[in-house]
Design a protein around this motif. Structure first.
Motif, PDB file in Angstrom:
ATOM      1  N   THR A  20      -5.837   3.332 -12.089  1.00  0.00           N
ATOM      2  CA  THR A  20      -5.504   1.943 -11.762  1.00  0.00           C
ATOM      3  C   THR A  20      -4.824   1.869 -10.397  1.00  0.00           C
ATOM      4  O   THR A  20      -5.156   1.011  -9.575  1.00  0.00           O
ATOM      5  CB  THR A  20      -4.583   1.347 -12.848  1.00  0.00           C
ATOM      6  OG1 THR A  20      -5.254   1.413 -14.107  1.00  0.00           O
ATOM      7  CG2 THR A  20      -4.222  -0.087 -12.534  1.00  0.00           C
ATOM      8  N   ILE A  21      -3.893   2.769 -10.160  1.00  0.00           N
ATOM      9  CA  ILE A  21      -3.177   2.786  -8.879  1.00  0.00           C
ATOM     10  C   ILE A  21      -4.142   3.064  -7.737  1.00  0.00           C
ATOM     11  O   ILE A  21      -4.100   2.395  -6.700  1.00  0.00           O
ATOM     12  CB  ILE A  21      -2.036   3.818  -8.909  1.00  0.00           C
ATOM     13  CG1 ILE A  21      -0.919   3.358  -9.846  1.00  0.00           C
ATOM     14  CG2 ILE A  21      -1.486   4.064  -7.512  1.00  0.00           C
ATOM     15  CD1 ILE A  21       0.131   4.408 -10.135  1.00  0.00           C
ATOM     16  N   LYS A  22      -5.038   4.028  -7.936  1.00  0.00           N
ATOM     17  CA  LYS A  22      -6.013   4.348  -6.884  1.00  0.00           C
ATOM     18  C   LYS A  22      -6.911   3.152  -6.590  1.00  0.00           C
ATOM     19  O   LYS A  22      -7.185   2.850  -5.422  1.00  0.00           O
ATOM     20  CB  LYS A  22      -6.860   5.561  -7.291  1.00  0.00           C
ATOM     21  CG  LYS A  22      -6.124   6.871  -7.182  1.00  0.00           C
ATOM     22  CD  LYS A  22      -7.018   8.032  -7.552  1.00  0.00           C
ATOM     23  CE  LYS A  22      -6.295   9.355  -7.377  1.00  0.00           C
ATOM     24  NZ  LYS A  22      -7.158  10.502  -7.659  1.00  0.00           N
ATOM     25  N   THR A  23      -7.340   2.466  -7.628  1.00  0.00           N
ATOM     26  CA  THR A  23      -8.186   1.277  -7.451  1.00  0.00           C
ATOM     27  C   THR A  23      -7.430   0.202  -6.689  1.00  0.00           C
ATOM     28  O   THR A  23      -7.959  -0.398  -5.748  1.00  0.00           O
ATOM     29  CB  THR A  23      -8.642   0.735  -8.825  1.00  0.00           C
ATOM     30  OG1 THR A  23      -9.359   1.763  -9.508  1.00  0.00           O
ATOM     31  CG2 THR A  23      -9.517  -0.485  -8.668  1.00  0.00           C
ATOM     32  N   GLY A  37       0.821  -1.212   0.000  1.00  0.00           N
ATOM     33  CA  GLY A  37       0.000   0.000   0.000  1.00  0.00           C
ATOM     34  C   GLY A  37       0.853   1.260   0.000  1.00  0.00           C
ATOM     35  O   GLY A  37       0.539   2.230  -0.702  1.00  0.00           O
ATOM     36  N   GLU A  38       1.927   1.236   0.765  1.00  0.00           N
ATOM     37  CA  GLU A  38       2.826   2.398   0.789  1.00  0.00           C
ATOM     38  C   GLU A  38       3.531   2.573  -0.553  1.00  0.00           C
ATOM     39  O   GLU A  38       3.734   3.700  -1.013  1.00  0.00           O
ATOM     40  CB  GLU A  38       3.836   2.249   1.923  1.00  0.00           C
ATOM     41  CG  GLU A  38       3.211   2.408   3.293  1.00  0.00           C
ATOM     42  CD  GLU A  38       4.133   2.036   4.443  1.00  0.00           C
ATOM     43  OE1 GLU A  38       5.324   1.736   4.199  1.00  0.00           O
ATOM     44  OE2 GLU A  38       3.650   2.034   5.585  1.00  0.00           O
ATOM     45  N   GLN A  39       3.897   1.467  -1.189  1.00  0.00           N
ATOM     46  CA  GLN A  39       4.515   1.553  -2.518  1.00  0.00           C
ATOM     47  C   GLN A  39       3.522   2.145  -3.521  1.00  0.00           C
ATOM     48  O   GLN A  39       3.881   2.964  -4.364  1.00  0.00           O
ATOM     49  CB  GLN A  39       4.986   0.177  -2.986  1.00  0.00           C
ATOM     50  CG  GLN A  39       6.186  -0.347  -2.235  1.00  0.00           C
ATOM     51  CD  GLN A  39       6.515  -1.794  -2.589  1.00  0.00           C
ATOM     52  OE1 GLN A  39       5.683  -2.521  -3.128  1.00  0.00           O
ATOM     53  NE2 GLN A  39       7.729  -2.200  -2.261  1.00  0.00           N
ATOM     54  N   LEU A  40       2.271   1.720  -3.411  1.00  0.00           N
ATOM     55  CA  LEU A  40       1.240   2.258  -4.303  1.00  0.00           C
ATOM     56  C   LEU A  40       1.032   3.755  -4.045  1.00  0.00           C
ATOM     57  O   LEU A  40       0.822   4.523  -4.986  1.00  0.00           O
ATOM     58  CB  LEU A  40      -0.075   1.499  -4.131  1.00  0.00           C
ATOM     59  CG  LEU A  40      -0.116   0.105  -4.756  1.00  0.00           C
ATOM     60  CD1 LEU A  40      -1.355  -0.647  -4.309  1.00  0.00           C
ATOM     61  CD2 LEU A  40      -0.060   0.188  -6.265  1.00  0.00           C
ATOM     62  N   ALA A  41       1.091   4.161  -2.793  1.00  0.00           N
ATOM     63  CA  ALA A  41       0.948   5.585  -2.467  1.00  0.00           C
ATOM     64  C   ALA A  41       2.075   6.382  -3.116  1.00  0.00           C
ATOM     65  O   ALA A  41       1.847   7.468  -3.667  1.00  0.00           O
ATOM     66  CB  ALA A  41       0.941   5.785  -0.954  1.00  0.00           C
ATOM     67  N   GLN A  42       3.304   5.843  -3.078  1.00  0.00           N
ATOM     68  CA  GLN A  42       4.432   6.525  -3.710  1.00  0.00           C
ATOM     69  C   GLN A  42       4.252   6.565  -5.225  1.00  0.00           C
ATOM     70  O   GLN A  42       4.530   7.577  -5.867  1.00  0.00           O
ATOM     71  CB  GLN A  42       5.755   5.832  -3.355  1.00  0.00           C
ATOM     72  CG  GLN A  42       6.974   6.536  -3.907  1.00  0.00           C
ATOM     73  CD  GLN A  42       7.106   7.963  -3.415  1.00  0.00           C
ATOM     74  OE1 GLN A  42       7.003   8.232  -2.232  1.00  0.00           O
ATOM     75  NE2 GLN A  42       7.329   8.900  -4.331  1.00  0.00           N
ATOM     76  N   GLN A  43       3.763   5.464  -5.796  1.00  0.00           N
ATOM     77  CA  GLN A  43       3.513   5.448  -7.242  1.00  0.00           C
ATOM     78  C   GLN A  43       2.436   6.472  -7.612  1.00  0.00           C
ATOM     79  O   GLN A  43       2.524   7.124  -8.654  1.00  0.00           O
ATOM     80  CB  GLN A  43       3.070   4.050  -7.697  1.00  0.00           C
ATOM     81  CG  GLN A  43       4.180   3.040  -7.722  1.00  0.00           C
ATOM     82  CD  GLN A  43       3.692   1.664  -8.152  1.00  0.00           C
ATOM     83  OE1 GLN A  43       2.487   1.431  -8.335  1.00  0.00           O
ATOM     84  NE2 GLN A  43       4.617   0.738  -8.310  1.00  0.00           N
ATOM     85  N   GLU A  44       1.428   6.614  -6.750  1.00  0.00           N
ATOM     86  CA  GLU A  44       0.383   7.599  -7.009  1.00  0.00           C
ATOM     87  C   GLU A  44       0.973   9.009  -7.004  1.00  0.00           C
ATOM     88  O   GLU A  44       0.696   9.812  -7.903  1.00  0.00           O
ATOM     89  CB  GLU A  44      -0.721   7.477  -5.959  1.00  0.00           C
ATOM     90  CG  GLU A  44      -1.882   8.422  -6.191  1.00  0.00           C
ATOM     91  CD  GLU A  44      -3.018   8.225  -5.207  1.00  0.00           C
ATOM     92  OE1 GLU A  44      -3.889   9.113  -5.165  1.00  0.00           O
ATOM     93  OE2 GLU A  44      -3.048   7.213  -4.477  1.00  0.00           O
ATOM     94  N   THR A  45       1.810   9.302  -6.025  1.00  0.00           N
ATOM     95  CA  THR A  45       2.452  10.615  -5.948  1.00  0.00           C
ATOM     96  C   THR A  45       3.323  10.864  -7.180  1.00  0.00           C
ATOM     97  O   THR A  45       3.274  11.946  -7.777  1.00  0.00           O
ATOM     98  CB  THR A  45       3.312  10.712  -4.670  1.00  0.00           C
ATOM     99  OG1 THR A  45       2.471  10.499  -3.539  1.00  0.00           O
ATOM    100  CG2 THR A  45       4.005  12.048  -4.559  1.00  0.00           C
TER     101      THR A  45
END
Length: 188
Positions: A122-125, A31-39
């Motif tokens: 996609t990342i948010k989902t 989840g943290e990796q996805l948050a970084q990818q979102e940023t």
């Protein structure tokens, strides 16, 4: 160098072992990796939009320059100055490919922006999915950690489900399967 590599592998295996025993923590890391990818994706969109605006301004400037030189072609032709009209037309002909290049660049930027927006969605989902699975895994871990209290007869029914070794084994296997599925989805 060999000692450092061995230490690194040892630490990585210890971390992997710890995370496999605590799938909710691994989901939290994902989840943290996805948050970084979102940023990062949001920053990419901002950068691409800035490039798009700059390219749009370059297109407008080039179009204005082409118009100015075209007007000069007309003016020189009307005045009977074929030498100036030819030179001005050569300038127009030189600017047209530049304008076409800028237009192609603008089109490419618009496509990349659209792709970045799709990636962001996609990342948010996936973040929502991972967050839900992490919460479910944490709830399961918390519930299985509190199985020692008998409380009442109603608690006995839920306790017996967690005390069943086969049920616990299936729960671990299902959590591992969900985790592997998430990892595969993140790899796409």
């Amino acid at each position: 160098m060999g000692l450092l590599e061995d230490m690194k592998r040892f630490l990585e295996s210890q971390i992997d072992d710890f995370l496999s025993k605590n799938p909710h923590l691994e989901l939290q890391v994902i989840g943290e990796q996805l948050a970084q990818q979102e940023t990062d994706t949001i920053q990419l969109i901002v950068d691409l939009q800035a490039q798009e605006k700059q390219t749009e301004q370059e297109i407008l400037n080039t179009a204005q320059e082409i118009k100015n030189w075209y007007d000069r072609v007309q003016k020189a032709t009307t005045a009977g100055r074929a030498d100036l009209a030819t030179a001005a037309q050569d300038r127009v002909n030189a600017l047209l490919p530049q304008g076409n290049q800028l237009w192609g660049k603008m089109k490419g930027l618009k496509e990349r922006i659209a792709q970045a927006h799709e990636l962001l969605q996609t990342i948010k989902t996936r973040r929502v999915e991972v967050k839900a699975k992490a919460k479910a895994a944490a709830d399961r871990a918390a519930t299985s950690g509190n199985t020692s209290s008998w409380g009442s007869v109603n608690n006995y029914t839920s306790y017996s489900n967690f005390a069943d070794p086969l049920d616990a084994q299936f729960r671990r296997w299902e959590a591992d399967e969900e985790l592997e599925s998430l990892k595969r989805n993140l790899g796409k």
